[in-house]
Design a protein around this motif. Structure first.
Motif, PDB file in Angstrom:
ATOM      1  N   VAL A 234      67.275  34.186  78.535  1.00  0.00           N
ATOM      2  CA  VAL A 234      66.463  33.681  79.650  1.00  0.00           C
ATOM      3  C   VAL A 234      65.203  34.533  79.791  1.00  0.00           C
ATOM      4  CG1 VAL A 234      66.385  33.392  82.180  1.00  0.00           C
ATOM      5  CG2 VAL A 234      68.412  32.664  80.904  1.00  0.00           C
ATOM      6  N   LEU A 235      65.362  35.842  79.677  1.00  0.00           N
ATOM      7  CA  LEU A 235      64.217  36.753  79.779  1.00  0.00           C
ATOM      8  C   LEU A 235      63.255  36.575  78.608  1.00  0.00           C
ATOM      9  CD1 LEU A 235      66.209  39.868  81.018  1.00  0.00           C
ATOM     10  CD2 LEU A 235      64.503  38.594  82.346  1.00  0.00           C
ATOM     11  N   VAL A 236      63.784  36.312  77.417  1.00  0.00           N
ATOM     12  CA  VAL A 236      62.941  36.071  76.244  1.00  0.00           C
ATOM     13  C   VAL A 236      62.139  34.782  76.436  1.00  0.00           C
ATOM     14  CG1 VAL A 236      62.975  35.451  73.785  1.00  0.00           C
ATOM     15  CG2 VAL A 236      64.332  37.390  74.604  1.00  0.00           C
ATOM     16  N   ARG A 237      62.807  33.711  76.884  1.00  0.00           N
ATOM     17  CA  ARG A 237      62.110  32.429  77.103  1.00  0.00           C
ATOM     18  C   ARG A 237      61.021  32.555  78.170  1.00  0.00           C
ATOM     19  NH1 ARG A 237      67.295  30.366  76.426  1.00  0.00           N
ATOM     20  NH2 ARG A 237      67.605  30.146  78.663  1.00  0.00           N
ATOM     21  N   ALA A 238      61.220  33.443  79.145  1.00  0.00           N
ATOM     22  CA  ALA A 238      60.213  33.665  80.188  1.00  0.00           C
ATOM     23  C   ALA A 238      59.089  34.580  79.705  1.00  0.00           C
ATOM     24  CB  ALA A 238      60.867  34.261  81.430  1.00  0.00           C
ATOM     25  N   GLY A 239      59.243  35.163  78.518  1.00  0.00           N
ATOM     26  CA  GLY A 239      58.225  36.047  77.979  1.00  0.00           C
ATOM     27  C   GLY A 239      58.316  37.470  78.494  1.00  0.00           C
ATOM     28  N   LEU A 240      59.405  37.809  79.187  1.00  0.00           N
ATOM     29  CA  LEU A 240      59.554  39.136  79.775  1.00  0.00           C
ATOM     30  C   LEU A 240      60.143  40.159  78.820  1.00  0.00           C
ATOM     31  CD1 LEU A 240      60.852  37.922  83.228  1.00  0.00           C
ATOM     32  CD2 LEU A 240      58.622  38.950  82.759  1.00  0.00           C
ATOM     33  N   ILE A 241      60.788  39.684  77.771  1.00  0.00           N
ATOM     34  CA  ILE A 241      61.371  40.565  76.754  1.00  0.00           C
ATOM     35  C   ILE A 241      60.941  40.062  75.384  1.00  0.00           C
ATOM     36  CG2 ILE A 241      63.525  41.207  75.589  1.00  0.00           C
ATOM     37  CD1 ILE A 241      64.909  41.392  78.187  1.00  0.00           C
ATOM     38  N   ALA A 242      60.559  40.998  74.526  1.00  0.00           N
ATOM     39  CA  ALA A 242      60.321  40.701  73.113  1.00  0.00           C
ATOM     40  C   ALA A 242      61.544  41.212  72.368  1.00  0.00           C
ATOM     41  CB  ALA A 242      59.058  41.396  72.629  1.00  0.00           C
ATOM     42  N   GLN A 243      62.071  40.387  71.487  1.00  0.00           N
ATOM     43  CA  GLN A 243      63.289  40.740  70.760  1.00  0.00           C
ATOM     44  C   GLN A 243      62.978  40.786  69.268  1.00  0.00           C
ATOM     45  OE1 GLN A 243      66.456  37.915  71.461  1.00  0.00           O
ATOM     46  NE2 GLN A 243      67.947  39.546  71.695  1.00  0.00           N
ATOM     47  N   GLU A 244      63.376  41.876  68.630  1.00  0.00           N
ATOM     48  CA  GLU A 244      63.199  42.031  67.179  1.00  0.00           C
ATOM     49  C   GLU A 244      64.569  42.087  66.547  1.00  0.00           C
ATOM     50  OE1 GLU A 244      60.949  45.601  66.574  1.00  0.00           O
ATOM     51  OE2 GLU A 244      59.328  44.943  67.879  1.00  0.00           O
ATOM     52  N   ARG A 245      64.770  41.277  65.541  1.00  0.00           N
ATOM     53  CA  ARG A 245      66.070  41.250  64.853  1.00  0.00           C
ATOM     54  C   ARG A 245      65.933  41.806  63.445  1.00  0.00           C
ATOM     55  NH1 ARG A 245      70.060  38.157  67.366  1.00  0.00           N
ATOM     56  NH2 ARG A 245      69.262  36.929  69.085  1.00  0.00           N
ATOM     57  N   THR A 246      66.884  42.651  63.095  1.00  0.00           N
ATOM     58  CA  THR A 246      67.013  43.168  61.738  1.00  0.00           C
ATOM     59  C   THR A 246      68.471  42.940  61.361  1.00  0.00           C
ATOM     60  OG1 THR A 246      65.392  44.878  62.244  1.00  0.00           O
ATOM     61  CG2 THR A 246      66.689  45.170  60.240  1.00  0.00           C
ATOM     62  N   GLY A 247      68.718  41.871  60.616  1.00  0.00           N
ATOM     63  CA  GLY A 247      70.101  41.519  60.303  1.00  0.00           C
ATOM     64  C   GLY A 247      70.834  41.139  61.580  1.00  0.00           C
ATOM     65  N   ARG A 248      71.914  41.858  61.866  1.00  0.00           N
ATOM     66  CA  ARG A 248      72.686  41.577  63.076  1.00  0.00           C
ATOM     67  C   ARG A 248      72.279  42.458  64.251  1.00  0.00           C
ATOM     68  NH1 ARG A 248      78.907  40.958  61.775  1.00  0.00           N
ATOM     69  NH2 ARG A 248      78.769  40.055  63.843  1.00  0.00           N
ATOM     70  N   ILE A 249      71.344  43.353  63.995  1.00  0.00           N
ATOM     71  CA  ILE A 249      70.876  44.280  65.031  1.00  0.00           C
ATOM     72  C   ILE A 249      69.711  43.636  65.777  1.00  0.00           C
ATOM     73  CG2 ILE A 249      69.930  46.575  65.497  1.00  0.00           C
ATOM     74  CD1 ILE A 249      72.719  46.664  64.296  1.00  0.00           C
TER      75      ILE A 249
ATOM     76  N   GLY B 128      59.274  29.781  84.982  1.00  0.00           N
ATOM     77  CA  GLY B 128      60.225  30.476  84.113  1.00  0.00           C
ATOM     78  C   GLY B 128      60.355  31.951  84.461  1.00  0.00           C
ATOM     79  N   VAL B 129      59.233  32.578  84.805  1.00  0.00           N
ATOM     80  CA  VAL B 129      59.252  33.994  85.184  1.00  0.00           C
ATOM     81  C   VAL B 129      60.027  34.171  86.486  1.00  0.00           C
ATOM     82  CG1 VAL B 129      57.815  35.940  85.954  1.00  0.00           C
ATOM     83  CG2 VAL B 129      57.142  34.602  83.954  1.00  0.00           C
ATOM     84  N   PHE B 130      59.728  33.341  87.475  1.00  0.00           N
ATOM     85  CA  PHE B 130      60.435  33.474  88.763  1.00  0.00           C
ATOM     86  C   PHE B 130      61.917  33.160  88.617  1.00  0.00           C
ATOM     87  CE2 PHE B 130      56.145  33.016  90.783  1.00  0.00           C
ATOM     88  CZ  PHE B 130      56.132  34.281  91.340  1.00  0.00           C
ATOM     89  N   PHE B 131      62.258  32.186  87.774  1.00  0.00           N
ATOM     90  CA  PHE B 131      63.674  31.894  87.530  1.00  0.00           C
ATOM     91  C   PHE B 131      64.356  33.097  86.896  1.00  0.00           C
ATOM     92  CE2 PHE B 131      67.051  30.502  84.643  1.00  0.00           C
ATOM     93  CZ  PHE B 131      67.934  29.976  85.571  1.00  0.00           C
ATOM     94  N   ALA B 132      63.700  33.695  85.913  1.00  0.00           N
ATOM     95  CA  ALA B 132      64.285  34.859  85.230  1.00  0.00           C
ATOM     96  C   ALA B 132      64.453  36.031  86.194  1.00  0.00           C
ATOM     97  CB  ALA B 132      63.401  35.272  84.050  1.00  0.00           C
ATOM     98  N   LEU B 133      63.498  36.227  87.081  1.00  0.00           N
ATOM     99  CA  LEU B 133      63.562  37.343  88.025  1.00  0.00           C
ATOM    100  C   LEU B 133      64.514  37.088  89.197  1.00  0.00           C
ATOM    101  CD1 LEU B 133      59.775  38.286  88.222  1.00  0.00           C
ATOM    102  CD2 LEU B 133      61.591  39.502  86.997  1.00  0.00           C
TER     103      LEU B 133
END
Length: 170
Positions: A82-97, A38-43
């Motif tokens: 794709v980057l989130v699924r690979a663990g390369l990005i952490a995403q925080e949501r606040t409402g629509r942001i 997953g990491v190599f696919f994302a990269l």
């Protein structure tokens, strides 16, 4: 011997970050291989690599990430997923942001995996260094004058002719 990445070469028993929870019926080794894939696919995509570069050292909103790209916000969101699924990005949501942050742990894991194969390219670097050294030695034996200076193809007599002072006009 040339060391490509000393911190990766010498990780000496350091626990590597765990990327995913092991699925039921899947061994830990299989889960690790799946995460690495997953990491190599994302990269593998230049847009996703550029997104990671933009996130280096700062958190950004999805709209801020998308600003320099000539593709739609929806396309950027897909790349981010794709980057989130690979663990390369952490995403925080606040409402629509949605705010994104780089997580370099999986990149380190990939670097450690790649570094296992460094002995193969290391041998090529060592061979190149030996070949360059041999070429320099051969050049030194053939063309260098005894005092260590190099002469041009013109020879010394031609140099003397060109270095003479012009005669003063009367």
């Amino acid at each position: 011997m040339l060391t490509i990445n000393n911190s990766v070469d010498n990780h000496s028993g350091m626990a590597l970050p765990s990327l995913h929870v092991v699925k039921h019926g899947v061994s830990a080794a299989e889960a690790e291989q799946e995460a690495l894939s997953g990491v190599f696919f994302a990269l593998s995509d230049p847009v996703r690599r550029e997104i990671l570069t933009r996130l280096d050292g700062r958190d950004l909103l999805v709209s801020e990430i998308a600003a320099p790209f000539d593709i739609s916000l929806q396309a950027i969101s897909r790349h981010i997923q794709v980057l989130v699924r690979a663990g390369l990005i952490a995403q925080e949501r606040t409402g629509r942001i949605s705010r994104c942050r780089l997580d370099a742990g999986p990149i380190y894991t990939a670097a450690v995996w790649l570094n296992r194969y460094s002995r193969y390219w290391q041998a090529q670097f060592d061979l190149l260094a030996a070949s360059l050294h041999e070429i320099e030695e051969r050049r030194g034996r053939r063309g260098a004058p005894r005092d260590g200076r190099r002469t041009s193809k013109l020879g010394r007599s031609a140099k003397r002719r060109t270095l003479r002072k012009p005669k003063a006009e009367k």
